[in-house]
Structures are given as structure tokens and as C-alpha cells.
Design a protein around this motif. Structure first.
Motif, mmCIF file in Angstrom:
data_model
loop_
_atom_site.group_PDB
_atom_site.id
_atom_site.type_symbol
_atom_site.label_atom_id
_atom_site.label_comp_id
_atom_site.label_asym_id
_atom_site.label_seq_id
_atom_site.Cartn_x
_atom_site.Cartn_y
_atom_site.Cartn_z
ATOM 1 N N ALA A 276 -7.056 5.641 2.225
ATOM 2 C CA ALA A 276 -6.114 4.279 2.502
ATOM 3 C C ALA A 276 -5.277 3.980 1.227
ATOM 4 O O ALA A 276 -5.928 4.437 -0.058
ATOM 5 C CB ALA A 276 -7.211 3.255 2.902
ATOM 6 N N GLY A 277 -4.229 3.311 1.496
ATOM 7 C CA GLY A 277 -3.518 3.018 0.147
ATOM 8 C C GLY A 277 -2.622 4.121 -0.250
ATOM 9 O O GLY A 277 -2.261 5.180 0.127
ATOM 10 N N ASP A 278 -2.422 4.085 -1.696
ATOM 11 C CA ASP A 278 -1.658 5.178 -2.653
ATOM 12 C C ASP A 278 -2.336 6.654 -2.247
ATOM 13 O O ASP A 278 -1.967 7.638 -2.751
ATOM 14 C CB ASP A 278 -1.503 4.646 -3.945
ATOM 15 N N ALA A 279 -3.573 6.654 -2.090
ATOM 16 C CA ALA A 279 -4.458 7.901 -1.904
ATOM 17 C C ALA A 279 -3.861 8.550 -0.761
ATOM 18 O O ALA A 279 -4.006 9.661 -0.632
ATOM 19 C CB ALA A 279 -5.786 7.696 -1.900
ATOM 20 N N ALA A 280 -3.366 7.690 0.245
ATOM 21 C CA ALA A 280 -2.730 8.206 1.459
ATOM 22 C C ALA A 280 -1.453 8.335 1.571
ATOM 23 O O ALA A 280 -0.559 9.223 2.343
ATOM 24 C CB ALA A 280 -3.291 7.439 2.796
ATOM 25 N N HIS A 281 -0.671 7.737 0.770
ATOM 26 C CA HIS A 281 1.024 7.449 0.766
ATOM 27 C C HIS A 281 1.296 6.862 -0.618
ATOM 28 O O HIS A 281 1.058 6.026 -1.001
ATOM 29 C CB HIS A 281 1.267 6.750 2.004
ATOM 30 N N VAL A 282 2.468 7.549 -0.998
ATOM 31 C CA VAL A 282 3.048 7.019 -2.061
ATOM 32 C C VAL A 282 4.707 7.153 -1.932
ATOM 33 O O VAL A 282 5.149 8.129 -1.208
ATOM 34 C CB VAL A 282 2.760 7.905 -3.365
ATOM 35 N N HIS A 283 5.467 6.057 -2.403
ATOM 36 C CA HIS A 283 6.955 6.307 -2.182
ATOM 37 C C HIS A 283 7.390 5.256 -3.039
ATOM 38 O O HIS A 283 7.155 4.536 -3.868
ATOM 39 C CB HIS A 283 7.107 5.832 -0.719
ATOM 40 N N SER A 284 9.018 5.174 -3.040
ATOM 41 C CA SER A 284 9.697 4.306 -4.019
ATOM 42 C C SER A 284 9.353 2.958 -3.846
ATOM 43 O O SER A 284 8.982 2.329 -2.744
ATOM 44 C CB SER A 284 11.242 4.686 -3.374
ATOM 45 N N PRO A 285 9.497 2.326 -4.925
ATOM 46 C CA PRO A 285 9.189 0.611 -4.897
ATOM 47 C C PRO A 285 10.305 -0.095 -4.076
ATOM 48 O O PRO A 285 10.082 -1.137 -4.006
ATOM 49 C CB PRO A 285 9.187 0.286 -6.244
ATOM 50 N N ALA A 286 11.298 0.666 -3.810
ATOM 51 C CA ALA A 286 12.419 -0.014 -3.037
ATOM 52 C C ALA A 286 11.981 -0.648 -1.813
ATOM 53 O O ALA A 286 11.292 -0.131 -0.991
ATOM 54 C CB ALA A 286 13.474 0.849 -2.773
ATOM 55 N N PRO A 326 1.791 7.621 10.996
ATOM 56 C CA PRO A 326 3.188 7.420 11.337
ATOM 57 C C PRO A 326 3.848 6.217 10.612
ATOM 58 O O PRO A 326 5.025 6.209 10.472
ATOM 59 C CB PRO A 326 3.178 7.296 12.850
ATOM 60 N N ILE A 327 3.113 5.102 10.517
ATOM 61 C CA ILE A 327 3.753 3.896 9.972
ATOM 62 C C ILE A 327 3.967 4.260 8.264
ATOM 63 O O ILE A 327 5.163 3.811 7.942
ATOM 64 C CB ILE A 327 2.673 2.610 9.870
ATOM 65 N N ALA A 328 3.151 4.987 7.662
ATOM 66 C CA ALA A 328 3.444 5.435 6.407
ATOM 67 C C ALA A 328 4.783 6.322 6.484
ATOM 68 O O ALA A 328 5.617 6.204 5.392
ATOM 69 C CB ALA A 328 2.543 6.147 5.890
ATOM 70 N N ARG A 329 4.863 7.130 7.061
ATOM 71 C CA ARG A 329 6.243 8.045 7.427
ATOM 72 C C ARG A 329 7.331 7.207 7.569
ATOM 73 O O ARG A 329 8.378 7.399 7.064
ATOM 74 C CB ARG A 329 5.847 9.219 8.566
ATOM 75 N N GLN A 330 7.340 6.037 8.372
ATOM 76 C CA GLN A 330 8.394 5.136 8.498
ATOM 77 C C GLN A 330 8.868 4.627 7.267
ATOM 78 O O GLN A 330 9.988 4.256 7.010
ATOM 79 C CB GLN A 330 8.163 4.216 9.658
ATOM 80 N N VAL A 331 7.815 4.099 6.600
ATOM 81 C CA VAL A 331 8.091 3.449 5.283
ATOM 82 C C VAL A 331 8.613 4.219 4.325
ATOM 83 O O VAL A 331 9.447 3.771 3.506
ATOM 84 C CB VAL A 331 6.702 2.736 4.744
ATOM 85 N N LEU A 332 8.199 5.643 4.337
ATOM 86 C CA LEU A 332 8.617 6.613 3.313
ATOM 87 C C LEU A 332 10.401 6.697 3.800
ATOM 88 O O LEU A 332 11.138 6.775 2.684
ATOM 89 C CB LEU A 332 7.965 7.705 3.464
ATOM 90 N N ALA A 333 10.467 6.738 5.209
ATOM 91 C CA ALA A 333 12.044 6.854 5.495
ATOM 92 C C ALA A 333 12.628 5.818 4.880
ATOM 93 O O ALA A 333 13.925 5.796 4.444
ATOM 94 C CB ALA A 333 11.966 7.181 7.059
ATOM 95 N N LEU A 334 12.381 4.573 5.002
ATOM 96 C CA LEU A 334 13.037 3.362 4.835
ATOM 97 C C LEU A 334 13.108 3.307 3.333
ATOM 98 O O LEU A 334 14.272 3.051 2.967
ATOM 99 C CB LEU A 334 12.189 2.245 5.204
#
Length: 379
Positions: A276-286, A326-334
Motif C-alpha cells: 500500500a502507499g509508496d511501496a505500491a506506487h510512486v509518482h510526481s508530486p504535481a 488501476p487508480i494508481a495508474r490513473q494518478v500516474l497518468a495525471l
């Protein structure tokens, strides 16, 4: 050997939310963290409307609002010129705003709630190895001690030891830009401006208000120093903000530089090991999405674990992974799109700003930005 139903590795916002929510449901949970108490610094600062919604049942939202700064709007600007206003005040939620609160304060409030519910955090204690079998997981720690758990959750960030031990891939890459971050005091605080994203020709700078008249400055820059100074931050604001001398920095309270990656774990589950959290997904702080996404992961995972421990089929944990990834992937795209727009080559930035100004005349554009940044789109 000590035993527990759920062992949570990592006591950031994700791990603390998960542990407190499990304790609220009567689950035996243990939290460990390799970082000594008080060693964390302020990083994430924006708490989205959807996050406040999911924290309601934990009785945390009201406490955060009491200490935070309610910000009902963002503005994207080029100097004095407003390119796109983002208004949260009309959104269909009990929390039509972004709450500005340092991550350190968010963690303190979550830890207080965990303690009230009878939980604690064992620290500093690093995870060395995980061995799982059909009945549970044996965790071995850096001090030689061991613990038995029915499930282990990795909420231990970008360099997750749990993810590594689970053998889960972490697909993605790193952005080329470095970022400067500083919490500062200004001679003339921008009390009524809300969060400002300055899209200047020389580069992006975010100016976000925090409680106690502190402002968070974030800027992508090739020469970000390890510890930003008053002159350095002043130059950023002069070149990218309202103009020379318009916003005067009087003190840098804390600062750093960082680079950002964009990655998503290939799955959030490997047997009795979960992420869960950053162990599962990391991305831009934008857009300020990272901590919010992690807290929302935690509440969803608490639902799933409590159900399985209460007798629901084990497949409920697969459902958690299938729903949240899939939500994490949407957030990464945004966030990736926001980052690319912010870091366009200098020659293209005036064209970008002209197009943003035109787009701002479309109500659907302003609404979609507010809807996505608030997290309400992920209900």
C-alpha cells in the motif's frame, strides 16, 4: 515468538491509517518502522477532499481540519495573470476544499488516534527477511527478533523491503528533473491567494500556504541545492512568481532537493504479503496526490483484511489489488501529464500558457481539474 494478525511495516500516513483502521475494527495489528521517532520531515502538505471523506469513520478528519488551513481554490498563473482558476468550493462533498497540513502533523494526528485505539509503533526496527507459508508469515528484524503474522503489509515506501522480499516488480522510471523544496516565511504572506502554481517562462514554481504563516515552495530546477538558502528561494520567486521584490523571503525553515520516479507495482499482493502507499506506487508530486492515494489504499485494505480475518474468502485481497492498482495508474497518468506540461522546453512555454488561458474559458476543464485533484473521481 510474538504473534499478530497483521504486521504493518512502515509508520508513515499509509501505515498509520491502516493500523488505526484495523484497530478500530478489533483486529490485532502491530506496526514497526526503521526510522527513529521524530526523524521524519515535512513532505506532503495537501489533504484532498476524498481523503477527508474516507478518514471520517476513523474520527480523524475533524482533528486534521482543526489544525490545518482550508484552501477552497488553486490558481495557475503566469505572474499576475491567472491562467486557470481551480475552484473546489462547489464540489458535492462535505469537504469542498484542499486542506493544507504538513505531513508531520498528519502523522502525529494519525499516531494519536492509533494510540487511543490501543495501538503502538515499534521503532527503530528494520525488517530483514520474510518467510511465508500456508498459515502465515515469519518476519525477522534487524535486532535478531522475529514475529509471526497472518498477513504482512508493506507501507515502507519507495525502497520497500516487503516488496523486494515478495518478489514483486516495480515498473516505471525516473524523471530527469531535480526539484527544490523549501518551507519559508514571507515578509508579506499571501493570505488570500490559496495554492498558486506559477507557470513562468523560466520554469514552474508552486507556492502553497501552510498553517502558522509558513509557505511551501516547490520548483523543478537543474541546479537544486541540497539545502535551499534564502537567496536561492528568493531568486526562484523573483524569476517565476509575481516578479522581483513582490514576494520577499525572510526565513527558510526547512528545505531539501529530490528527484521523482514514476512506478507502479506489478501487483499489490503476493500470497500473505500486501502493498500500500509508496511501496505500491510512486509518482510526481504535481497535484499533491501521493499521500492521499496511500491513505485511500489503507482504508480500502483495512476493509479487505478485516473481511478476510472475519471469514470472508481470501480472494477479497485480490479484489483490493485489482481495484486500487488501476487508480494508481490513473494518478500516474495525471501527475505525469502535469509534470510534462510544467517542464516543457522554455521556447514552448509561452504557447503552453496561451493554450491554458484559452482552456480556462471552458467550464468543463475547470470542473474536471477540481474533480480529479480532489480525488472525488475515485469514489
Amino acid at each position: 515468538m510474538k504473534s499478530t494478525d497483521v504486521l504493518v511495516i512502515g509508520a508513515g500516513p499509509t501505515g498509520l491509517t491502516l493500523a488505526a483502521d484495523l484497530r478500530r475494527r478489533g483486529v490485532d495489528v502491530t506496526v514497526v518502522d526503521k526510522v527513529a521517532d521524530g526523524a521524519n520531515t515535512s513532505r506532503a502538505a495537501a489533504v484532498a477532499a476524498r481523503t477527508l471523506e474516507v478518514l471520517e469513520d476513523l474520527d480523524v478528519s475533524r482533528r486534521m481540519i482543526a489544525e490545518g488551513l482550508v484552501t477552497p481554490h488553486f490558481t495557475m498563473r503566469d505572474g499576475e495573470r491567472v491562467l486557470i482558476p481551480v475552484d473546489f468550493s462547489t464540489l458535492p462533498t462535505a469537504y469542498p476544499f484542499t486542506l493544507m497540513l504538513s505531513q508531520a502533523d498528519t502523522e502525529r494526528i494519525l499516531l494519536q488516534r492509533l494510540t487511543e485505539l490501543g495501538g503502538t509503533v515499534i521503532r527503530p526496527l528494520g525488517l530483514e527477511r520474510l518467510d511465508q507459508d500456508g498459515d502465515g508469515v515469519t518476519a525477522t528484524f534487524s535486532d535478531g527478533s522475529a514475529m509471526r503474522a497472518r498477513y504482512v503489509v508493506g507501507a515502507d515506501g519507495l525502497h520497500s523491503r516487503v516488496r523486494e522480499q515478495a518478489g514483486i516488480g516495480f515498473s516505471g522510471g525516473e524523471y530527469p528533473e531535480s526539484f527544490a523544496l523549501a518551507d519559508v516565511r514571507l515578509s508579506a504572506p499571501l493570505d488570500d491567494e490559496g495554492v498558486i502554481l506559477f507557470y513562468a517562462k523560466s520554469g514552474l514554481t508552486v507556492v502553497a500556504p501552510l498553517p502558522d504563516k509558513v509557505f511551501r515552495i516547490v520548483a523543478p530546477t537543474a541546479d537544486a541545492p541540497e539545502c535551499p538558502t534564502v537567496p536561492y528561494v528568493q531568486r526562484l520567486l523573483d524569476e517565476r512568481g509575481f516578479g522581483p521584490g513582490k514576494t520577499v523571503v525572510t526565513e527558510v525553515i526547512w528545505g531539501s532537493r529530490f528527484r521523482i520516479q514514476h512506478r507502479v507495482a506489478d501487483t499489490y499482493r503476493a500470497g500473505r504479503l500486501l502493498l500500500a502507499g509508496d511501496a505500491a506506487h510512486v509518482h510526481s508530486p504535481a497535484g499533491g496526490q501521493g499521500m492521499n492515494l496511500g491513505i485511500q489504499d489503507a482504508v480500502a485494505l483495512a476493509d479487505a483484511l478485516a473481511a478476510v480475518l472475519g471469514g470472508a474468502p481470501d480472494s477479497v485481497l485480490d479484489d483490493y489489488s485489482a481495484a486500487r492498482r488501476p487508480i494508481a495508474r490513473q494518478v500516474l497518468a495525471l501527475t505525469g501529464q502535469l509534470t510534462r506540461v510544467a517542464t516543457l522546453p522554455p521556447l514552448l512555454r509561452p504557447v503552453r500558457n496561451a493554450l491554458m488561458g484559452l482552456a480556462s474559458h471552458l467550464p468543463v476543464v475547470r470542473h474536471q481539474l477540481a474533480w480529479r485533484l480532489s480525488g472525488l473521481v475515485y469514489r
